[in-house]
Design a protein around this motif. Structure first.
Motif, short mmCIF file in Angstrom:
data_model
loop_
_atom_site.label_atom_id
_atom_site.label_comp_id
_atom_site.label_asym_id
_atom_site.label_seq_id
_atom_site.Cartn_x
_atom_site.Cartn_y
_atom_site.Cartn_z
N SER A 171 10.87 -3.80 3.80
CA SER A 171 9.67 -4.26 4.70
C SER A 171 9.97 -3.30 5.96
O SER A 171 8.91 -3.08 6.78
CB SER A 171 9.93 -5.67 5.31
N ASP A 172 11.08 -2.61 6.40
CA ASP A 172 11.27 -1.59 7.43
C ASP A 172 11.21 -0.48 7.04
O ASP A 172 11.22 0.75 7.93
CB ASP A 172 12.72 -1.99 8.24
N LEU A 173 10.49 -0.10 5.71
CA LEU A 173 10.22 1.31 5.26
C LEU A 173 11.67 1.98 5.43
O LEU A 173 11.13 3.30 5.42
CB LEU A 173 8.85 1.65 5.99
N ARG A 221 0.85 -1.17 0.01
CA ARG A 221 0.02 0.10 0.03
C ARG A 221 1.03 1.23 -0.25
O ARG A 221 0.48 2.10 -0.65
CB ARG A 221 -1.00 -0.06 1.45
N PHE A 222 1.95 1.26 0.88
CA PHE A 222 2.91 2.29 0.88
C PHE A 222 3.45 2.49 -0.44
O PHE A 222 3.83 3.73 -0.82
CB PHE A 222 3.89 2.26 1.90
N MET A 249 10.45 8.64 6.52
CA MET A 249 10.27 8.66 4.95
C MET A 249 11.48 7.83 4.45
O MET A 249 12.68 8.06 4.85
CB MET A 249 10.32 10.15 4.42
N PRO A 250 11.24 6.90 3.50
CA PRO A 250 12.22 6.25 3.09
C PRO A 250 13.48 6.78 2.14
O PRO A 250 12.81 7.71 1.72
CB PRO A 250 11.64 5.09 2.26
N GLU A 251 14.43 6.46 2.16
CA GLU A 251 15.44 6.91 1.28
C GLU A 251 15.28 6.52 -0.13
O GLU A 251 14.96 5.40 -0.39
CB GLU A 251 17.01 6.72 1.63
N LEU A 252 15.12 7.53 -1.14
CA LEU A 252 14.80 7.02 -2.50
C LEU A 252 15.95 6.64 -3.28
O LEU A 252 17.16 7.58 -3.42
CB LEU A 252 14.28 8.09 -3.08
N ARG A 273 11.54 15.28 1.03
CA ARG A 273 10.83 16.26 1.81
C ARG A 273 9.40 16.53 1.27
O ARG A 273 8.47 16.73 1.92
CB ARG A 273 11.48 17.58 1.80
N GLY A 274 9.20 16.58 -0.09
CA GLY A 274 7.93 16.59 -0.61
C GLY A 274 6.99 15.55 -0.40
O GLY A 274 5.74 15.94 -0.09
#
Length: 126
Positions: A44-46, A10-11, A92-95, A81-82
């Motif tokens: 799984s740890d987001l 979902r995320f 927020m996960p690292e992209l 950040r957005g």
């Protein structure tokens, strides 16, 4: 029994949708161009998100791909950040951006099938 839609799935969907909008409207780096998000894999740890992108008008060569990914990676902090402002999540996960070759592969397979069908029709006519 596993649930059909896990939290990470979902995320991933939410990140994919929001990133696609942000890339279309807010990123003006000429290296990036017309990019769309094709898939997002979240651990799984987001903590990490692998973002697979493709470009509408395609790429000329490998150098274009590298420049596009460099532009996206340089904008990853801004995009993160957005996303934090749009998606309510504690961390927020690292992209991490990757090029998705499935669209090119699909076009290549389509060309091969069309060529094979043309050969079959030509053999039937002879």
């Amino acid at each position: 029994m596993a649930r059909e839609f896990s939290r990470t799935n979902r995320f991933s969907e939410v990140i994919m949708r929001e990133l696609a909008l942000m890339l279309q409207r807010e990123i003006s780096d000429p290296r990036v161009g017309m990019v769309t998000v094709s898939h997002v894999d979240v651990t799984s740890d987001l903590k990490y998100a692998k973002v697979y992108v493709t470009r509408f008008n395609g790429f000329e060569d490998e150098q274009d791909i590298k420049e596009c990914l460099a532009g996206l990676n340089s904008a990853s902090g801004y995009l993160r950040r957005g996303l934090a402002g749009r998606v309510k999540l504690r961390n927020m996960p690292e992209l991490q951006f990757f090029y998705d070759k499935t669209l090119e592969h699909g076009f290549h397979m389509d060309d091969l099938i069309a060529k094979a069908n043309a050969d079959i029709r030509r053999d039937d006519e002879d």
